[in-house]
Design an enzyme around this catalytic site. Structure first.
Site, PDB file in Angstrom:
ATOM      1  N   LYS A  22       0.829  -1.213   0.000  1.00  0.00           N
ATOM      2  CA  LYS A  22       0.000   0.000   0.000  1.00  0.00           C
ATOM      3  C   LYS A  22       0.862   1.261   0.000  1.00  0.00           C
ATOM      4  O   LYS A  22       0.411   2.323  -0.401  1.00  0.00           O
ATOM      5  CB  LYS A  22      -0.964  -0.012   1.181  1.00  0.00           C
ATOM      6  CG  LYS A  22      -0.281  -0.090   2.520  1.00  0.00           C
ATOM      7  CD  LYS A  22      -1.297  -0.136   3.639  1.00  0.00           C
ATOM      8  CE  LYS A  22      -0.542  -0.187   4.959  1.00  0.00           C
ATOM      9  NZ  LYS A  22      -1.295  -0.642   6.063  1.00  0.00           N
ATOM     10  N   ARG A  23       2.097   1.137   0.421  1.00  0.00           N
ATOM     11  CA  ARG A  23       2.987   2.303   0.393  1.00  0.00           C
ATOM     12  C   ARG A  23       3.329   2.721  -1.037  1.00  0.00           C
ATOM     13  O   ARG A  23       3.759   3.830  -1.283  1.00  0.00           O
ATOM     14  CB  ARG A  23       4.289   2.010   1.150  1.00  0.00           C
ATOM     15  CG  ARG A  23       4.135   2.067   2.649  1.00  0.00           C
ATOM     16  CD  ARG A  23       5.489   1.885   3.314  1.00  0.00           C
ATOM     17  NE  ARG A  23       6.089   0.585   2.972  1.00  0.00           N
ATOM     18  CZ  ARG A  23       5.806  -0.552   3.588  1.00  0.00           C
ATOM     19  NH1 ARG A  23       4.938  -0.556   4.575  1.00  0.00           N
ATOM     20  NH2 ARG A  23       6.381  -1.689   3.234  1.00  0.00           N
TER      21      ARG A  23
END
Ligand code: GLU
Length: 435
Positions: free
Chosen positions: A209-210
């Site tokens: 998700k980063r």
């Protein structure tokens, strides 16, 4: 024998693209084969981490992407008795033993006895894989509290569901040696395996998700079309060959074979996905595109009550230039007056020498023009001649004056959609305010 495959997610959080890619590949494999079956198994034995919300997220994601399954989903937690029965069978035939691990007196767990020989299996993607006996240890299959461990539950359920091919992420490759040993000890035919390459970011690290959107729900919120996302995800680790990328679902099904799955990590590229999404949006029927856009505009003040005819004209103009529904947020200049002006654009294009003369000339010519695209083209050419400027040189000044920004569709098409009155009001407003 017909192929039977399954998607076996653990419902412990959001649905990562890596998970759903596994679902897609299994689904394609089943649909490619006559009478192929695609099953869903919810691996919810981890009672603490499994949640009903996570189950719902999985079901929603599959429905949104059009990944249908052929039998009622099997919830692993309902299979407890079978798991324990298998453990008893393994105890009975000497493939497992009991041990009080750590000697804490808290009870005995059941341990699987690895065969003590080197193990090998053929992976449809990675080829022949081997592991030496000394690198494989016996392992727990039932904890001292009586709960079955993943390896046992996973293999027993695959036997129960008569799974013929196990297609899953390559984070499970190491587990597979144990699983093969379990199959053999349980006297069940070993299925075929295909381990899918990891999805990575631009640096080659696991995509998370980063790195941007990683969960299906996020893509949905951002305005991606499910068909575009589906198509894009099929290309993460698979290739139909001949540089084909944008394909219909039927074409993908027809072309999908495991021998075209790649073993090298697959790089997730959000820009490429957006580009593909744009191709999908461009070919939607206008009313469907309008519905998609509308959904994104209802959250905005100016997006709630739109004149349908005008909205349709704007959508028609912008459809082929819209990679994402959410980009319709930038269409505000079509709908609100006075328009917000981008400061940099104003500095560069309106507060420069000659801008005033340019806009005055344009105002005069456009006042005398009907706003058909052809007439607008002609008026612009006339203005260029009058001002002695090259073709297209006035466009940016005019564009910033009537839209407030430097990017958009063709200037004449934009003016045509905006209409004469709105365009001239803005032009004159820009003249008095900035020049
Ligand atoms: N629940 C496991 C996972 O999501 C299943 C792996 C498998 O497909 O066997 O990783």
């Amino acid at each position: 024998m017909s192929v039977r495959v399954r998607f076996a997610p653990s419902p412990t959080g959001n649905v990562h693209i890596g998970n759903i890619r596994a679902a897609i590949f299994n689904w394609l494999f089943a649909r490619h084969h006559e009478n192929g079956r695609f099953l869903l198994r919810i691996e919810d034995t981890d009672r603490e981490r499994s949640t009903p919300e996570a189950v719902k997220a999985i079901l929603d994601a599959m429905e949104w992407l059009g990944i249908n399954y052929d039998e009622a989903p099997l919830y692993q937690s309902t299979q407890h008795a079978r798991h324990l029965e298998a453990a008893q069978q393994l105890l009975a035939n000497g493939h497992a033993y009991k041990e009080d691990k750590g000697g804490t007196g808290q009870g005995e767990c059941i341990i699987f006895r690895m065969p003590g020989t080197d193990m090998a299996f053929h992976d449809e993607v990675k080829g022949d894989l081997r592991k030496e006996a000394k690198d494989m240890k016996d392992f727990v299959i039932v904890r001292s509290d009586g709960s079955p461990v993943f390896h046992l539950a996973n293999v027993v359920d695959d036997i129960t569901q008569s799974i013929t091919h196990i297609i899953r992420g390559d984070d499970h490759v190491e587990n597979t040696f144990r699983h093969v040993a379990l199959y053999q000890a349980l006297g069940a035919p070993v299925p075929r395996y295909a381990h899918l390459p990891m999805i990575v970011n631009a640096q080659g690290k696991p995509y998370s998700k980063r790195d941007g959107a990683a969960y299906i729900g996020q893509f949905r919120e951002m305005g991606f079309s499910p068909d575009a996302l589906f198509n894009y995800l099929t290309l993460l680790g698979w290739s139909p060959g001949e540089d084909r990328e944008k394909m219909t679902r039927a074409e993908i099904i027809a072309a999908f074979t495991l021998d075209r799955v790649k073993s090298a990590p697959a790089q997730m590229d959000l820009r490429k996905l957006s580009h593909m999404n744009g191709l999908y949006l461009a070919e939607l029927p206008l009313d469907q595109f309008m519905n998609g856009v509308r959904e994104f505009l209802t959250g905005l003040d100016w997006g709630r009550s739109l004149d349908e005819t005008y909205f349709a004209a704007v959508c028609k103009l912008m459809q082929s230039r819209t990679p994402l529904y959410s980009q319709a947020e930038t269409w505000n200049f079509f709908f609100i007056d006075p328009i917000p002006y981008d400061e940099k654009a104003v500095q560069k294009n309106l507060k420069k020498e000659g801008a005033r003369t340019t806009l005055e000339t344009l105002a005069t010519l456009l006042t005398a023009t009907d706003f058909s695209e052809a007439a607008l083209q002609q008026a612009l050419r006339q203005a260029e001649t009058a001002l002695g400027s090259g073709e297209g040189k006035l466009n940016q000044t005019l564009r910033v004056a009537v839209t407030g920004v430097t990017v958009g569709a063709g200037i004449c098409e934009t003016l045509h959609v905006l209409g004469k009155e709105r365009s001239l009001t803005r032009l004159n407003h820009a003249l008095t305010t900035f020049c």
